[in-house]
Design an enzyme around this catalytic site. Sequence first.
Site, PDB file in Angstrom:
ATOM      1  N   HIS A 240      35.048  41.032  33.952  1.00  0.00           N
ATOM      2  CA  HIS A 240      34.774  39.527  33.539  1.00  0.00           C
ATOM      3  C   HIS A 240      33.315  39.411  33.965  1.00  0.00           C
ATOM      4  CE1 HIS A 240      34.536  35.114  33.962  1.00  0.00           C
ATOM      5  NE2 HIS A 240      35.843  35.129  33.305  1.00  0.00           N
TER       6      HIS A 240
ATOM      7  N   ASP B 199      37.736  41.801  42.680  1.00  0.00           N
ATOM      8  CA  ASP B 199      37.732  40.358  42.012  1.00  0.00           C
ATOM      9  C   ASP B 199      39.299  40.116  42.102  1.00  0.00           C
ATOM     10  OD1 ASP B 199      38.011  38.415  40.403  1.00  0.00           O
ATOM     11  OD2 ASP B 199      36.443  39.106  39.053  1.00  0.00           O
TER      12      ASP B 199
ATOM     13  N   GLN C 120      42.562  37.517  38.691  1.00  0.00           N
ATOM     14  CA  GLN C 120      43.986  37.728  37.819  1.00  0.00           C
ATOM     15  C   GLN C 120      45.030  38.398  38.644  1.00  0.00           C
ATOM     16  OE1 GLN C 120      44.167  36.047  34.906  1.00  0.00           O
ATOM     17  NE2 GLN C 120      42.162  35.659  34.816  1.00  0.00           N
TER      18      GLN C 120
ATOM     19  N   CYS D 291      35.227  35.699  28.167  1.00  0.00           N
ATOM     20  CA  CYS D 291      34.225  36.107  29.163  1.00  0.00           C
ATOM     21  C   CYS D 291      34.229  37.723  29.476  1.00  0.00           C
ATOM     22  CB  CYS D 291      34.346  35.256  30.581  1.00  0.00           C
ATOM     23  SG  CYS D 291      33.972  33.618  30.178  1.00  0.00           S
TER      24      CYS D 291
ATOM     25  N   LYS E 285      43.481  29.417  39.421  1.00  0.00           N
ATOM     26  CA  LYS E 285      44.490  30.257  38.849  1.00  0.00           C
ATOM     27  C   LYS E 285      45.999  30.682  39.362  1.00  0.00           C
ATOM     28  CE  LYS E 285      40.723  32.446  36.633  1.00  0.00           C
ATOM     29  NZ  LYS E 285      40.467  32.252  35.100  1.00  0.00           N
TER      30      LYS E 285
HETATM   31  N1  PLP Z   1      37.010  37.421  37.318  1.00  0.00           N
HETATM   32  C1  PLP Z   1      38.125  37.375  36.442  1.00  0.00           C
HETATM   33  C2  PLP Z   1      38.769  38.828  36.350  1.00  0.00           C
HETATM   34  C3  PLP Z   1      38.549  36.214  35.769  1.00  0.00           C
HETATM   35  O1  PLP Z   1      39.514  36.357  34.962  1.00  0.00           O
HETATM   36  C4  PLP Z   1      37.756  34.890  35.798  1.00  0.00           C
HETATM   37  C5  PLP Z   1      38.311  33.801  35.297  1.00  0.00           C
HETATM   38  O2  PLP Z   1      38.746  34.028  34.250  1.00  0.00           O
HETATM   39  C6  PLP Z   1      36.824  35.143  36.911  1.00  0.00           C
HETATM   40  C7  PLP Z   1      36.472  36.135  37.432  1.00  0.00           C
HETATM   41  C8  PLP Z   1      35.906  33.849  37.007  1.00  0.00           C
HETATM   42  O3  PLP Z   1      36.884  32.794  37.738  1.00  0.00           O
HETATM   43  P1  PLP Z   1      36.201  31.361  38.095  1.00  0.00           P
HETATM   44  O4  PLP Z   1      35.948  30.911  36.538  1.00  0.00           O
HETATM   45  O5  PLP Z   1      37.302  30.476  38.364  1.00  0.00           O
HETATM   46  O6  PLP Z   1      35.099  31.147  39.136  1.00  0.00           O
END
Ligand code: PLP
Length: 406
Positions: free
Chosen positions: A122, A199, A202, A363, A225
């Site tokens: 992401h 990270d 997900q 993203c 999430k």
């Molecule tokens: N990393 C992953 C794999 C994500 O799916 C997301 C959000 O969809 C993020 C990071 C960023 O999360 P946040 O916008 O809640 O900070």
Amino acid sequence: MKNISDIRSDFPLLSRKVYDKPLVYFDNGATTQKPQCVIDAFNEVFTEYNANIHRGVHALSDRASEEYEKAREKVRSFINAGSREEVIFTSGTTGSINTVAFSFGERFINTGDEIIISHLEHHANIVPWQMMCDRKGAILKVIPINDRGEILFDEYLKLLNNRTKIVAVTQVSNALGTILPVKEIIKAAHSMNIPVMVDGAQGIQHGAIDVAAMDCDFYVFSGHKIYAPTGIGVLYGKTKWLSDLPPYQGGGDMVANVTFEKTTYNELPFKFEAGTMNFPGAIGLGVAIDYILSLGLEDIEKREKELLVYATERISGIKEVKIYGNTDRKISIISFLINNIHQYDAGMVLDKLGIAVRTGTHCAQPVMDRFGIDGTIRASMCFYNTTEEIDLLGTGIEKVIKMFAK
Ligand code: PLP
């Protein structure tokens, strides 16, 4: 596990209508809906004991601080961290990754050092590292992926070398649903004394997380999430790293002693919690954790696997559909395109049928570039979704195809 209609009635928003049609919510990868207990907990903070934490001696502040620290303990136990000092509240995954990238970069990265990420990241796990590389003159290395959306593990091994200072990978691809072999990634990095940040944005909501068994050095996720409020997230870090890293932000509560000449920092975890923290969010996160534990993590995992199998069969049975991300190890996400119909057009028609899907790059633009497309339609499911909803999506896709064939 509770029966599905009882589960669904825990989430008030799921019973609302959109354009006079029952809502089908398949955008859980972007954010999840909230159970009534989380909404009530949030409400309770503001009607019963709202006051700033760790600051007052009065009853309200004491209660708010106590509930906030109880939430920290719930997170600690949920991810099996060794101690509460290793659990830092942040604004979300993005806030957590920026903290690691900045603080780790300041402390350990020099010109010519390398950082490894994967092609499935992401933007939140790309850009903070790029910013750090720009500041420090370091180099970003990327693990490539194959056509099924899996990382090429041998290529990863080739990237590891004595210039590698940290590996930062996602546990699960938000764009394709691929589950990465994080344990193996960590093992290989550790064999060369290289730390790994995972990270978990997900990964956290689809099954049990055990940071001790995973042996990651940092693990990050967002509350929203996993059925908790927005604006709260977690940075788990092993004490040996967190105590060595400089703070990311300066301000109230993260200090021990302040004079104009010199400031000393508070102990962990407060060293990384500058300013007034989102304590209602943290308390809501604690309640969301209680809620999913009451459903049972194994049952959640099992149910979501069933939904994935059902949806894959139903959607891939439509010959005009192409699914992106065809690995055997994936979570309940289906990313797809319909013939030459633009994903936004399809998404808008589905929306009019009451079906909420995500459209675009999610993203994760480099993933789309890898497949030579400018986006996909993504249906991301969780335990409160049903096979009937998947059927509605299938019928909806067929309607889109008919409409654009005219
Ligand atoms: N990393 C992953 C794999 C994500 O799916 C997301 C959000 O969809 C993020 C990071 C960023 O999360 P946040 O916008 O809640 O900070």
